[in-house]
Enzyme design. Structure first.
Site, PDB file in Angstrom:
ATOM      1  N   TYR A 102       0.622  -1.274  -0.022  1.00 36.67           N
ATOM      2  CA  TYR A 102       0.111  -0.024   0.103  1.00 36.67           C
ATOM      3  C   TYR A 102       0.988   1.159   0.229  1.00 36.67           C
ATOM      4  CZ  TYR A 102      -3.328   3.670   1.524  1.00 36.67           C
ATOM      5  OH  TYR A 102      -4.137   4.866   1.729  1.00 36.67           O
TER       6      TYR A 102
ATOM      7  N   LYS B  46       1.633   4.258  -3.028  1.00 38.94           N
ATOM      8  CA  LYS B  46       1.390   5.800  -2.527  1.00 38.94           C
ATOM      9  C   LYS B  46       2.565   6.423  -2.708  1.00 38.94           C
ATOM     10  CE  LYS B  46      -3.232   5.584  -1.591  1.00 38.94           C
ATOM     11  NZ  LYS B  46      -4.202   6.076  -2.421  1.00 38.94           N
TER      12      LYS B  46
ATOM     13  N   VAL C 263      -7.461   8.727   8.615  1.00 39.10           N
ATOM     14  CA  VAL C 263      -8.760   9.483   8.403  1.00 39.10           C
ATOM     15  C   VAL C 263      -9.992   8.803   8.708  1.00 39.10           C
ATOM     16  CG1 VAL C 263     -10.125  11.313   6.876  1.00 39.10           C
ATOM     17  CG2 VAL C 263      -7.788  11.011   6.406  1.00 39.10           C
TER      18      VAL C 263
HETATM   19  N1  LIG Z   1      -9.004   6.619   5.477  1.00 38.12           N
HETATM   20  C1  LIG Z   1      -7.520   6.756   5.559  1.00 38.12           C
HETATM   21  O1  LIG Z   1      -6.935   6.649   6.900  1.00 38.12           O
HETATM   22  C2  LIG Z   1      -6.617   7.131   4.622  1.00 38.12           C
HETATM   23  C3  LIG Z   1      -5.286   7.718   4.848  1.00 38.12           C
HETATM   24  C4  LIG Z   1      -4.583   8.081   3.756  1.00 38.12           C
HETATM   25  C5  LIG Z   1      -4.903   8.091   2.427  1.00 38.12           C
HETATM   26  N2  LIG Z   1      -6.204   7.518   2.171  1.00 38.12           N
HETATM   27  C6  LIG Z   1      -6.338   7.345   0.845  1.00 38.12           C
HETATM   28  O2  LIG Z   1      -7.673   8.309   0.532  1.00 38.12           O
HETATM   29  C7  LIG Z   1      -8.279   7.795  -0.563  1.00 38.12           C
HETATM   30  C8  LIG Z   1      -9.830   7.769  -0.206  1.00 38.12           C
HETATM   31  O3  LIG Z   1     -10.150   6.747   0.943  1.00 38.12           O
HETATM   32  P1  LIG Z   1     -11.226   6.795   1.975  1.00 38.12           P
HETATM   33  O4  LIG Z   1     -10.459   6.670   3.334  1.00 38.12           O
HETATM   34  O5  LIG Z   1     -12.017   8.055   1.688  1.00 38.12           O
HETATM   35  O6  LIG Z   1     -11.924   5.365   1.484  1.00 38.12           O
HETATM   36  P2  LIG Z   1     -13.572   5.095   1.872  1.00 38.12           P
HETATM   37  O7  LIG Z   1     -14.150   5.695   2.790  1.00 38.12           O
HETATM   38  O8  LIG Z   1     -13.430   3.521   1.788  1.00 38.12           O
HETATM   39  O9  LIG Z   1     -14.080   5.465   0.269  1.00 38.12           O
HETATM   40  C9  LIG Z   1     -13.672   4.884  -0.859  1.00 38.12           C
HETATM   41  C10 LIG Z   1     -14.168   5.402  -2.160  1.00 38.12           C
HETATM   42  O10 LIG Z   1     -13.420   4.900  -3.342  1.00 38.12           O
HETATM   43  C11 LIG Z   1     -14.616   4.278  -4.275  1.00 38.12           C
HETATM   44  N3  LIG Z   1     -13.741   3.232  -5.042  1.00 38.12           N
HETATM   45  C12 LIG Z   1     -13.189   2.144  -4.308  1.00 38.12           C
HETATM   46  N4  LIG Z   1     -12.586   1.317  -5.129  1.00 38.12           N
HETATM   47  C13 LIG Z   1     -13.133   1.804  -6.130  1.00 38.12           C
HETATM   48  C14 LIG Z   1     -12.735   1.359  -7.820  1.00 38.12           C
HETATM   49  N5  LIG Z   1     -12.344   0.315  -8.072  1.00 38.12           N
HETATM   50  N6  LIG Z   1     -13.243   1.974  -8.938  1.00 38.12           N
HETATM   51  C15 LIG Z   1     -13.913   3.095  -8.450  1.00 38.12           C
HETATM   52  N7  LIG Z   1     -14.267   3.981  -7.160  1.00 38.12           N
HETATM   53  C16 LIG Z   1     -13.495   3.166  -6.169  1.00 38.12           C
HETATM   54  C17 LIG Z   1     -15.551   3.801  -3.122  1.00 38.12           C
HETATM   55  O11 LIG Z   1     -16.879   3.746  -3.853  1.00 38.12           O
HETATM   56  P3  LIG Z   1     -17.445   2.336  -4.528  1.00 38.12           P
HETATM   57  O12 LIG Z   1     -17.261   1.260  -3.451  1.00 38.12           O
HETATM   58  O13 LIG Z   1     -18.975   2.595  -4.748  1.00 38.12           O
HETATM   59  O14 LIG Z   1     -16.666   2.115  -5.932  1.00 38.12           O
HETATM   60  C18 LIG Z   1     -15.696   5.125  -2.453  1.00 38.12           C
HETATM   61  O15 LIG Z   1     -16.343   6.208  -2.899  1.00 38.12           O
HETATM   62  C19 LIG Z   1      -7.676   6.357  -0.805  1.00 38.12           C
HETATM   63  O16 LIG Z   1      -7.003   6.525  -1.955  1.00 38.12           O
HETATM   64  C20 LIG Z   1      -6.888   6.002   0.305  1.00 38.12           C
HETATM   65  O17 LIG Z   1      -5.802   5.317   0.161  1.00 38.12           O
HETATM   66  C21 LIG Z   1      -7.053   7.191   3.136  1.00 38.12           C
END
Ligand SMILES: NC(=O)c1ccc[n+]([C@@H]2O[C@H](COP(=O)([O-])OP(=O)(O)OC[C@H]3O[C@@H](n4cnc5c(N)ncnc54)[C@H](OP(=O)(O)O)[C@@H]3O)[C@@H](O)[C@H]2O)c1
Length: 257
Positions: A148, A152, A181
């Protein structure tokens, strides 16, 4: 009126970007896999903020899904002014515990889709002499943290390199590197979060607001919270092996299989 396209708009950080941008009067193109959820989001944002919200169902782990979004970004009659490459997910498991097909899906969504969508958007933006791209990476990019973190790290290097190459063309590119987050991310991956200290959690709305302010300032890298800026600075002083040990134990506790 400008238009922003957000991938992974229906939950977490993507939904926070959608709320912020709609409140600021931007039209939106909302991208994710779940059409019903996208439609509900589009209606809510339209009713609340009076903006136009298009729905584009696409799976970014699939060539057809990537192509559909590329086509929308390349449409010169309906230009996209801001692209937020946010869709992403985590894996439940360490290196070699995750099936190779899942590792490759992660590279497809986190790297190939980001490369292709950024390129489609930026070509059109360069012609117009303006536009912006936010590629959502993670602080995991800077510490040894499995495949992961490696994906990134690619996002950060790609985005900052492209920003350099496009300097002077009016197009801004920024890698966004949040820490933990509160979103659906950990639950979707089946990861327990009990061992993440409370002070390490960030709020998605604040992350999105800070990211947009940093993009407006012309930054190519945004770590959207002072706590993590300090941590990232301190991490440079810690030997890589020790850092890897600490990093791989935090927030990687897995829920029931
Ligand atoms: N949460 C954290 O702690 C954190 C920290 C650092 C970075 N991030 C990054 O932030 C970004 C958003 O994460 P989040 O925490 O907001 O996650 P989340 O709440 O799980 O939301 C993920 C979103 O991405 C969509 N998605 C997932 N797989 C997909 C695919 N194959 N095609 C199209 N859409 C897809 C999902 O909708 P559907 O399932 O309907 O497709 C959903 O809208 C990610 O890149 C993650 O790596 C997260």
């Amino acid at each position: 009126m400008t238009t922003a396209l957000i991938t992974g708009s229906t939950a977490g950080i993507g939904a926070a970007f959608a709320r912020r941008l709609a409140a600021d009067g931007h039209d939106l193109v909302l991208v994710a896999r779940d059409t019903a959820r996208l439609r509900e989001q589009a209606t809510e944002l339209h009713d609340r903020h009076g903006i136009e919200a298009e729905v584009l169902t696409a799976d970014l782990a699939d060539d057809k899904g990537i192509e559909a979004v590329e086509r929308r970004l390349a449409d010169r009659r309906n230009p996209v002014d801001l692209l937020v490459n946010n869709a992403g997910f985590g894996h439940k498991g360490r290196y070699l515990e995750v099936p190779m097909s899942d590792e490759l899906t992660m590279l497809k969504v986190h790297c190939e889709a980001v490369l292709r969508l950024t390129s489609a958007a930026v070509e059109a933006m360069r012609e117009r002499g303006r536009g912006g791209v936010v590629n959502v990476a993670s602080t995991a990019a800077f510490v040894p943290r499995g495949t992961y973190g490696a994906s990134k790290a690619w996002v950060v290097q790609f985005t900052q390199g492209a920003a350099q190459d496009l300097a002077g063309h009016g197009v801004r590119l920024m890698a966004l590197c949040p820490g933990f987050v509160r979103t659906e991310f950990h639950e979707r991956a089946g990861m327990g979060t009990d061992n993440i200290p409370r002070w390490m959690w960030l709020d998605a709305d604040k992350v999105a607001a800070t990211a947009l302010a940093d993009l407006a300032r012309g930054k190519s890298l945004s770590v959207p919270d002072p706590r993590y800026k300090v941590l990232m600075g301190a991490s440079k002083l810690v030997p890589r092996n020790l850092l890897g040990g600490i990093s791989s134990k935090t927030g990687r506790k897995y829920g029931p299989r």
